[in-house]
Design a protein around this motif. Structure first.
Motif, PDB file in Angstrom:
ATOM      1  N   GLY A 111      -5.796   8.213  -0.507  1.00 31.50           N
ATOM      2  CA  GLY A 111      -4.710   7.642  -0.146  1.00 31.50           C
ATOM      3  C   GLY A 111      -4.446   6.016  -0.372  1.00 31.50           C
ATOM      4  N   ILE A 112      -3.471   5.576  -0.691  1.00 25.20           N
ATOM      5  CA  ILE A 112      -2.999   4.411  -0.889  1.00 25.20           C
ATOM      6  C   ILE A 112      -1.805   3.978   0.083  1.00 25.20           C
ATOM      7  CG2 ILE A 112      -1.535   4.660  -2.621  1.00 25.20           C
ATOM      8  CD1 ILE A 112      -4.557   2.307  -2.620  1.00 25.20           C
ATOM      9  N   GLN A 113      -1.691   2.794   0.392  1.00 23.62           N
ATOM     10  CA  GLN A 113      -0.493   2.147   1.164  1.00 23.62           C
ATOM     11  C   GLN A 113      -0.220   0.925   0.680  1.00 23.62           C
ATOM     12  OE1 GLN A 113      -1.348   1.929   5.411  1.00 23.62           O
ATOM     13  NE2 GLN A 113      -3.150   0.800   5.373  1.00 23.62           N
ATOM     14  N   THR A 114       1.022   0.536   1.047  1.00 25.39           N
ATOM     15  CA  THR A 114       1.593  -0.699   0.609  1.00 25.39           C
ATOM     16  C   THR A 114       2.650  -1.212   1.545  1.00 25.39           C
ATOM     17  OG1 THR A 114       2.659  -2.329  -0.897  1.00 25.39           O
ATOM     18  CG2 THR A 114       3.288  -0.041  -1.043  1.00 25.39           C
ATOM     19  N   ASP A 115       2.743  -2.507   2.062  1.00 25.31           N
ATOM     20  CA  ASP A 115       3.660  -3.072   3.005  1.00 25.31           C
ATOM     21  C   ASP A 115       4.894  -3.692   1.930  1.00 25.31           C
ATOM     22  OD1 ASP A 115       2.407  -5.398   2.111  1.00 25.31           O
ATOM     23  OD2 ASP A 115       1.938  -5.640   4.306  1.00 25.31           O
ATOM     24  N   GLY A 116       4.657  -3.655   0.476  1.00 25.66           N
ATOM     25  CA  GLY A 116       5.746  -4.540  -0.235  1.00 25.66           C
ATOM     26  C   GLY A 116       4.684  -5.623  -0.675  1.00 25.66           C
ATOM     27  N   THR A 117       3.714  -6.107  -0.060  1.00 26.66           N
ATOM     28  CA  THR A 117       3.192  -7.369  -0.402  1.00 26.66           C
ATOM     29  C   THR A 117       1.722  -6.857  -0.632  1.00 26.66           C
ATOM     30  OG1 THR A 117       4.590  -8.761   0.955  1.00 26.66           O
ATOM     31  CG2 THR A 117       2.491  -9.649   0.220  1.00 26.66           C
ATOM     32  N   ASN A 118       1.102  -6.067   0.059  1.00 30.77           N
ATOM     33  CA  ASN A 118      -0.513  -5.838  -0.197  1.00 30.77           C
ATOM     34  C   ASN A 118      -0.444  -4.511  -0.584  1.00 30.77           C
ATOM     35  OD1 ASN A 118      -1.410  -8.513   1.202  1.00 30.77           O
ATOM     36  ND2 ASN A 118      -0.369  -7.827   2.827  1.00 30.77           N
ATOM     37  N   LEU A 119      -1.403  -4.347  -1.180  1.00 27.07           N
ATOM     38  CA  LEU A 119      -1.716  -2.898  -1.561  1.00 27.07           C
ATOM     39  C   LEU A 119      -3.093  -2.712  -1.389  1.00 27.07           C
ATOM     40  CD1 LEU A 119      -0.835  -0.431  -3.278  1.00 27.07           C
ATOM     41  CD2 LEU A 119      -1.929  -1.590  -5.389  1.00 27.07           C
ATOM     42  N   ASN A 120      -3.547  -1.710  -0.476  1.00 26.44           N
ATOM     43  CA  ASN A 120      -4.718  -1.208  -0.040  1.00 26.44           C
ATOM     44  C   ASN A 120      -4.927   0.124   0.314  1.00 26.44           C
ATOM     45  OD1 ASN A 120      -3.602  -0.958   2.716  1.00 26.44           O
ATOM     46  ND2 ASN A 120      -3.833  -3.370   2.543  1.00 26.44           N
ATOM     47  N   SER A 121      -6.314   0.687   0.928  1.00 30.90           N
ATOM     48  CA  SER A 121      -6.419   2.159   1.435  1.00 30.90           C
ATOM     49  C   SER A 121      -6.424   1.954   2.918  1.00 30.90           C
ATOM     50  CB  SER A 121      -7.678   2.447   0.799  1.00 30.90           C
ATOM     51  OG  SER A 121      -7.985   3.901   1.404  1.00 30.90           O
ATOM     52  N   PRO A 122      -5.662   3.054   3.504  1.00 35.35           N
ATOM     53  CA  PRO A 122      -5.657   3.183   4.873  1.00 35.35           C
ATOM     54  C   PRO A 122      -7.039   4.053   5.223  1.00 35.35           C
ATOM     55  CG  PRO A 122      -4.506   5.222   3.759  1.00 35.35           C
ATOM     56  CD  PRO A 122      -4.862   4.213   2.857  1.00 35.35           C
ATOM     57  N   GLU A 123      -8.155   4.183   4.485  1.00 33.99           N
ATOM     58  CA  GLU A 123      -9.241   4.877   4.885  1.00 33.99           C
ATOM     59  C   GLU A 123     -10.226   3.953   5.285  1.00 33.99           C
ATOM     60  OE1 GLU A 123      -9.516   7.963   4.948  1.00 33.99           O
ATOM     61  OE2 GLU A 123      -7.668   8.576   4.262  1.00 33.99           O
ATOM     62  N   SER A 124     -11.196   4.411   6.118  1.00 33.66           N
ATOM     63  CA  SER A 124     -12.275   3.261   6.504  1.00 33.66           C
ATOM     64  C   SER A 124     -13.087   2.706   5.519  1.00 33.66           C
ATOM     65  CB  SER A 124     -13.219   4.215   7.440  1.00 33.66           C
ATOM     66  OG  SER A 124     -14.309   3.306   7.962  1.00 33.66           O
ATOM     67  N   GLY A 125     -13.084   1.453   5.603  1.00 31.52           N
ATOM     68  CA  GLY A 125     -14.132   0.438   4.716  1.00 31.52           C
ATOM     69  C   GLY A 125     -13.151   0.105   3.461  1.00 31.52           C
ATOM     70  N   GLY A 126     -12.160   0.561   3.332  1.00 34.39           N
ATOM     71  CA  GLY A 126     -11.132   0.294   2.413  1.00 34.39           C
ATOM     72  C   GLY A 126     -11.366   1.267   0.969  1.00 34.39           C
ATOM     73  N   LYS A 127     -12.163   2.457   1.361  1.00 36.11           N
ATOM     74  CA  LYS A 127     -12.306   3.176   0.301  1.00 36.11           C
ATOM     75  C   LYS A 127     -11.132   4.267  -0.040  1.00 36.11           C
ATOM     76  CE  LYS A 127     -17.263   4.137   1.600  1.00 36.11           C
ATOM     77  NZ  LYS A 127     -17.946   5.123   1.986  1.00 36.11           N
ATOM     78  N   PHE A 128     -11.008   4.622  -1.203  1.00 29.39           N
ATOM     79  CA  PHE A 128      -9.756   5.191  -1.675  1.00 29.39           C
ATOM     80  C   PHE A 128      -9.841   6.654  -0.847  1.00 29.39           C
ATOM     81  CE2 PHE A 128      -7.839   8.002  -5.010  1.00 29.39           C
ATOM     82  CZ  PHE A 128      -6.537   7.814  -4.825  1.00 29.39           C
ATOM     83  N   GLY A 129     -11.149   7.091  -0.593  1.00 27.51           N
ATOM     84  CA  GLY A 129     -11.224   8.549  -0.089  1.00 27.51           C
ATOM     85  C   GLY A 129     -11.872   8.663   1.219  1.00 27.51           C
ATOM     86  N   GLY A 130     -11.664   9.608   2.074  1.00 26.44           N
ATOM     87  CA  GLY A 130     -12.318   9.614   3.384  1.00 26.44           C
ATOM     88  C   GLY A 130     -12.907  10.936   3.075  1.00 26.44           C
ATOM     89  N   TYR A 131     -14.336  11.108   3.332  1.00 30.14           N
ATOM     90  CA  TYR A 131     -15.149  12.527   3.259  1.00 30.14           C
ATOM     91  C   TYR A 131     -15.539  13.034   4.864  1.00 30.14           C
ATOM     92  CZ  TYR A 131     -19.157  15.202   2.365  1.00 30.14           C
ATOM     93  OH  TYR A 131     -20.215  16.184   2.283  1.00 30.14           O
ATOM     94  N   ARG A 132     -15.237  14.126   4.857  1.00 27.54           N
ATOM     95  CA  ARG A 132     -15.682  14.771   6.275  1.00 27.54           C
ATOM     96  C   ARG A 132     -15.364  13.926   7.460  1.00 27.54           C
ATOM     97  NH1 ARG A 132     -19.111  16.731   9.732  1.00 27.54           N
ATOM     98  NH2 ARG A 132     -19.587  18.851   9.856  1.00 27.54           N
ATOM     99  N   VAL A 133     -13.981  13.290   7.378  1.00 21.62           N
ATOM    100  CA  VAL A 133     -13.697  12.444   8.724  1.00 21.62           C
ATOM    101  C   VAL A 133     -12.919  13.126   9.490  1.00 21.62           C
ATOM    102  CG1 VAL A 133     -13.638  10.378   7.129  1.00 21.62           C
ATOM    103  CG2 VAL A 133     -11.619  11.744   7.432  1.00 21.62           C
ATOM    104  N   GLN A 134     -12.862  12.776  10.701  1.00 23.98           N
ATOM    105  CA  GLN A 134     -11.969  13.332  11.817  1.00 23.98           C
ATOM    106  C   GLN A 134     -10.573  13.269  11.457  1.00 23.98           C
ATOM    107  OE1 GLN A 134     -12.403  12.500  16.199  1.00 23.98           O
ATOM    108  NE2 GLN A 134     -10.525  11.965  16.147  1.00 23.98           N
ATOM    109  N   SER A 135      -9.689  14.355  11.501  1.00 23.59           N
ATOM    110  CA  SER A 135      -8.569  14.510  10.928  1.00 23.59           C
ATOM    111  C   SER A 135      -7.591  14.101  12.131  1.00 23.59           C
ATOM    112  CB  SER A 135      -8.220  16.132  10.599  1.00 23.59           C
ATOM    113  OG  SER A 135      -6.735  16.084  10.369  1.00 23.59           O
ATOM    114  N   PHE A 136      -6.653  13.444  11.714  1.00 26.13           N
ATOM    115  CA  PHE A 136      -5.462  13.249  12.851  1.00 26.13           C
ATOM    116  C   PHE A 136      -4.930  14.466  13.262  1.00 26.13           C
ATOM    117  CE2 PHE A 136      -2.349  14.085   9.533  1.00 26.13           C
ATOM    118  CZ  PHE A 136      -1.325  14.534  10.171  1.00 26.13           C
TER     119      PHE A 136
END
Length: 264
Positions: A111-136
């Motif tokens: 995933g990816i996210q932006t507030d209009g100014t910053n562009l980053n990942s919502p995943e832990s450690g700023g990774k593009f992906g989360g692998y075998r993480v606890q699902s919301f």
């Protein structure tokens, strides 16, 4: 890569057995959606040495995307075929038959996210992906008032984070999913599906007159806002987020994870 655990903990939900027995007979290809073993035949990216395996997006992004997108498209095509082959009156007269959903979930996602100014990942450690993480989705439980037709994600803070509605289709193993998040403008656009599997008898044969248990969710998450406190007032500020994910149920030690995934 994560090898899928076939055992699940399920929650009781009212369901008419006659709704399953009266459903139309599925084609061989349609039946492939009804188990992890079938998905390995339908989507080769899930087959690793004969075991159902969800690709790790952090080590093999292209295989993960191919599996997630390929499964979504395959479900669309199979549903279209079932819709064309079945009698609308027969489908429309079936009693409600939603899948059964577990309480605990893991996911692999990007995933990816932006507030209009910053562009980053919502995943832990700023990774593009989360692998075998606890699902919301962890904490998913039926809403008593709805008699099991609507689920709520029940956690500690806030207590009720989101609502999930499983919408039955012409395919007994496929539900469309609708999500409404409490703390964001989050939703699940199409294609977002839950896949169910038959319960097995003592001989390992499917019991087609029993409720089906969800074994996999393939979805897109779309958020358009994020909760914030400004001048001591709770507000929803603009924040765009897109997540592509695969979720699966877990129990006990099988729920060991690599952190917490994105949160709505």
């Amino acid at each position: 890569m994560f090898i899928f655990s076939i055992r699940t903990v399920v929650l009781a939900v009212a369901l008419s057995a006659s709704s399953l027995s009266s459903a139309a007979t599925l084609s061989v290809q349609s039946e492939l959606l009804c188990s992890p073993e079938g998905l390995m035949r339908l989507i080769p990216q899930f087959n690793v040495n004969g075991q159902f395996t969800i690709p790790n997006p952090n080590t093999d992004l292209q295989t993960f995307l191919s599996a997630q997108q390929g499964l979504s498209n395959a479900i669309d095509m199979i549903l279209a075929q079932e819709n064309m082959s079945q009698n609308p009156s027969n489908v429309g007269s079936l009693p409600s038959r939603p899948l059964i959903f577990a309480n605990n979930w893991l996911s692999s996602e990007v995933g990816i996210q932006t507030d209009g100014t910053n562009l980053n990942s919502p995943e832990s450690g700023g990774k593009f992906g989360g692998y075998r993480v606890q699902s919301f989705l962890t904490g998913l439980t039926p809403v008593p008032l709805s008699q099991g037709s609507i689920y709520v994600i029940k956690q500690s803070n806030p207590t009720y984070q989101a609502l999930v509605y499983p919408m039955p289709t012409s395919h007994p193993c496929v539900n469309r999913l609708v999500l409404a998040a409490n703390n964001t403008a989050g939703s699940w656009p199409t294609p977002t599906y839950a896949l169910g599997r038959y319960q097995l008898d003592n001989n390992g044969l499917p019991m087609r007159d029993k409720p089906l248990v969800t074994h996999l969710i393939v979805n897109i998450c779309l958020d358009l806002g994020k909760s914030a406190v400004i001048n001591k007032r709770s507000v929803l500020r603009p924040n765009a987020m897109i997540i592509l994910a695969l979720h699966w149920p877990c129990e006990g030690s099988g729920c060991a994870n690599n952190g917490i995934g994105h949160q709505h």
